[in-house]
Design an enzyme around this catalytic site. Sequence first.
Site, PDB file in Angstrom:
ATOM      1  N   LYS A 189       0.897  -1.361   0.148  1.00 42.52           N
ATOM      2  CA  LYS A 189      -0.052   0.027  -0.001  1.00 42.52           C
ATOM      3  C   LYS A 189       1.030   1.177  -0.053  1.00 42.52           C
ATOM      4  O   LYS A 189       0.425   2.326  -0.501  1.00 42.52           O
ATOM      5  CB  LYS A 189      -0.984   0.138   1.384  1.00 42.52           C
ATOM      6  N   ASN A 197      -4.763   1.928  -1.532  1.00 38.70           N
ATOM      7  CA  ASN A 197      -5.607   0.608  -1.745  1.00 38.70           C
ATOM      8  C   ASN A 197      -6.366   0.362  -3.237  1.00 38.70           C
ATOM      9  O   ASN A 197      -6.837  -0.525  -3.617  1.00 38.70           O
ATOM     10  CB  ASN A 197      -6.481  -0.076  -0.724  1.00 38.70           C
ATOM     11  N   ALA A 251      -1.215   0.935  14.706  1.00 44.99           N
ATOM     12  CA  ALA A 251      -0.815   2.046  14.410  1.00 44.99           C
ATOM     13  C   ALA A 251      -0.172   1.711  12.747  1.00 44.99           C
ATOM     14  O   ALA A 251       0.763   2.666  12.333  1.00 44.99           O
ATOM     15  CB  ALA A 251       0.176   2.980  15.139  1.00 44.99           C
ATOM     16  N   GLY A 265      -0.664   0.363   8.694  1.00 48.50           N
ATOM     17  CA  GLY A 265      -1.355   1.186   7.287  1.00 48.50           C
ATOM     18  C   GLY A 265      -2.722   1.026   7.497  1.00 48.50           C
ATOM     19  O   GLY A 265      -3.379   1.900   7.342  1.00 48.50           O
ATOM     20  N   ASN A 271      -0.462   1.284  20.468  1.00 47.25           N
ATOM     21  CA  ASN A 271       0.155   0.420  19.839  1.00 47.25           C
ATOM     22  C   ASN A 271       1.412  -0.006  20.700  1.00 47.25           C
ATOM     23  O   ASN A 271       1.667   0.329  21.498  1.00 47.25           O
ATOM     24  CB  ASN A 271       0.904   1.127  18.678  1.00 47.25           C
ATOM     25  N   LYS A 304       5.137   4.765  17.430  1.00 49.38           N
ATOM     26  CA  LYS A 304       4.205   4.735  16.443  1.00 49.38           C
ATOM     27  C   LYS A 304       2.849   5.441  16.574  1.00 49.38           C
ATOM     28  O   LYS A 304       2.284   6.157  15.804  1.00 49.38           O
ATOM     29  CB  LYS A 304       4.126   3.484  15.841  1.00 49.38           C
TER      30      LYS A 304
HETATM   31  P1  NDP Z   1       0.673  -3.649   9.491  1.00 49.00           P
HETATM   32  O1  NDP Z   1       1.631  -4.340   9.192  1.00 49.00           O
HETATM   33  O2  NDP Z   1       0.923  -2.116   8.549  1.00 49.00           O
HETATM   34  O3  NDP Z   1       0.382  -3.245  11.092  1.00 49.00           O
HETATM   35  C1  NDP Z   1       0.288  -4.084  12.071  1.00 49.00           C
HETATM   36  C2  NDP Z   1       0.120  -3.445  13.299  1.00 49.00           C
HETATM   37  O4  NDP Z   1      -0.319  -4.611  14.181  1.00 49.00           O
HETATM   38  C3  NDP Z   1       1.108  -2.661  13.933  1.00 49.00           C
HETATM   39  O5  NDP Z   1       0.425  -1.525  14.798  1.00 49.00           O
HETATM   40  C4  NDP Z   1       1.707  -3.444  14.795  1.00 49.00           C
HETATM   41  O6  NDP Z   1       2.260  -3.269  16.008  1.00 49.00           O
HETATM   42  C5  NDP Z   1       0.462  -4.361  15.453  1.00 49.00           C
HETATM   43  N1  NDP Z   1       0.793  -5.783  15.772  1.00 49.00           N
HETATM   44  C6  NDP Z   1       1.360  -7.103  15.181  1.00 49.00           C
HETATM   45  N2  NDP Z   1       1.396  -7.974  15.988  1.00 49.00           N
HETATM   46  C7  NDP Z   1       1.158  -7.570  17.343  1.00 49.00           C
HETATM   47  C8  NDP Z   1       0.857  -8.302  18.519  1.00 49.00           C
HETATM   48  N3  NDP Z   1       1.169  -9.327  18.735  1.00 49.00           N
HETATM   49  N4  NDP Z   1       0.539  -7.508  19.414  1.00 49.00           N
HETATM   50  C9  NDP Z   1       0.198  -6.187  19.361  1.00 49.00           C
HETATM   51  N5  NDP Z   1       0.106  -5.397  18.289  1.00 49.00           N
HETATM   52  C10 NDP Z   1       0.486  -6.147  17.245  1.00 49.00           C
HETATM   53  O7  NDP Z   1      -0.674  -4.290   9.015  1.00 49.00           O
HETATM   54  P2  NDP Z   1      -1.911  -3.539   8.687  1.00 49.00           P
HETATM   55  O8  NDP Z   1      -2.297  -2.172   9.437  1.00 49.00           O
HETATM   56  O9  NDP Z   1      -2.014  -3.270   7.147  1.00 49.00           O
HETATM   57  O10 NDP Z   1      -3.313  -4.757   8.793  1.00 49.00           O
HETATM   58  C11 NDP Z   1      -3.691  -4.509  10.235  1.00 49.00           C
HETATM   59  C12 NDP Z   1      -4.793  -5.702  10.048  1.00 49.00           C
HETATM   60  O11 NDP Z   1      -5.821  -5.237   9.454  1.00 49.00           O
HETATM   61  C13 NDP Z   1      -4.329  -7.020   9.209  1.00 49.00           C
HETATM   62  O12 NDP Z   1      -5.184  -8.035  10.113  1.00 49.00           O
HETATM   63  C14 NDP Z   1      -5.246  -6.817   8.298  1.00 49.00           C
HETATM   64  O13 NDP Z   1      -5.626  -8.031   7.504  1.00 49.00           O
HETATM   65  C15 NDP Z   1      -6.560  -6.005   8.602  1.00 49.00           C
HETATM   66  N6  NDP Z   1      -7.157  -5.233   7.425  1.00 49.00           N
HETATM   67  C16 NDP Z   1      -8.304  -5.659   6.971  1.00 49.00           C
HETATM   68  C17 NDP Z   1      -9.209  -5.071   5.979  1.00 49.00           C
HETATM   69  C18 NDP Z   1     -10.479  -5.252   5.750  1.00 49.00           C
HETATM   70  O14 NDP Z   1     -10.940  -4.905   4.871  1.00 49.00           O
HETATM   71  N7  NDP Z   1     -11.168  -6.032   6.509  1.00 49.00           N
HETATM   72  C19 NDP Z   1      -8.322  -3.861   5.373  1.00 49.00           C
HETATM   73  C20 NDP Z   1      -7.051  -3.441   5.869  1.00 49.00           C
HETATM   74  C21 NDP Z   1      -6.459  -4.336   6.799  1.00 49.00           C
HETATM   75  P3  NDP Z   1       3.883  -2.515  16.046  1.00 49.00           P
HETATM   76  O15 NDP Z   1       3.721  -1.178  15.456  1.00 49.00           O
HETATM   77  O16 NDP Z   1       4.546  -2.500  17.337  1.00 49.00           O
HETATM   78  O17 NDP Z   1       4.712  -3.595  15.046  1.00 49.00           O
END
Ligand code: NDP
Length: 271
Positions: free
Chosen positions: A64, A85, A126, A128, A149, A154
């Site tokens: 993205k 997207n 926090a 995408g 977060n 972040k």
């Molecule tokens: P990113 O990789 O950009 O961000 C992931 C986020 O999750 C970060 O804030 C990260 O924290 C946090 N994270 C990951 N693992 C853990 C954990 N074990 N405990 C706490 N925090 C955690 O992913 P996206 O933002 O792109 O996507 C996030 C979710 O949203 C996905 O599950 C995706 O499938 C879903 N989604 C669904 C959509 C829909 O249409 N239904 C559309 C877009 C996304 P840190 O910064 O600390 O790494």
Amino acid sequence: MKKFAVIGNPIQHSKSPEIHRAFAAQFDIDLSYERLQAEIDEFAPTATQFFASGSGANVTVPFKEAALRFADELSDCARVAGAVNTLSKQDGVITGDNTDGIGLVKDIRDNHAVSFRNKTVLIIGAGGAARGVLLPIAQEKPHSIYIVNRTPAKAQDVARAFLPHGSIYPLSFETLNAVTTPFDIIINATSASLSGEALNLSEKIFGQETLAYDMMYGKTPSTFMQFASQSGAVALDGLGMLVEQAAESFAIWHGVMPKTQEVIEKIRENL
Ligand code: NDP
């Protein structure tokens, strides 16, 4: 026949072709919509090749931000989110948009009749997806939006960047779990549900009037949804968001807004 695609890596799991073909059938629009896997460092060449004959593409994980750099022009929503997207080609110009946020808002507000107005909203994550939904949520005029977060810096950066658009504040998990008043709407925008990991949350942030929304979707409720339900909240998954963001992309490309309810039901049956 116009050509569309969803570009990601991995991409085989994507429901977007089924969704867009179902929308196209509502209007007798003849289109092709395929899954396109790009190698991790090869988004731009893959997209360039596709747009030699393609009209529009959805973009999913992990491209993205690469799509934001690829677009010639950006919508406000994409610029503020820092993520694209939806790409559309018209008169040789490629425009980048972000429909994730409006998709989430339409699912919560219209499909589930839950208003954001004057509500306290908590966003967990926090990345995408969180950035993509903040502006459309802020435009619904909630009372306040908090962001927590795992990596606190972040959440602070995102809150600072969004402050001109509404009352948005960063929180640490420690401060969050000391809160004793439930939030009205809690959105899990982390990818923790993908691995079934539990988040470090207190049950006190959920109440009987709380809507707990996991952006992830699946056959069974996620760990987050199960914890929210056990804590008294109403829990929903992100399948409606997926279909609603697709409907917004469809409207950008074809100038007509498809009906979503039957498509949501059909996709859920086949999960
Ligand atoms: P990113 O990789 O950009 O961000 C992931 C986020 O999750 C970060 O804030 C990260 O924290 C946090 N994270 C990951 N693992 C853990 C954990 N074990 N405990 C706490 N925090 C955690 O992913 P996206 O933002 O792109 O996507 C996030 C979710 O949203 C996905 O599950 C995706 O499938 C879903 N989604 C669904 C959509 C829909 O249409 N239904 C559309 C877009 C996304 P840190 O910064 O600390 O790494």
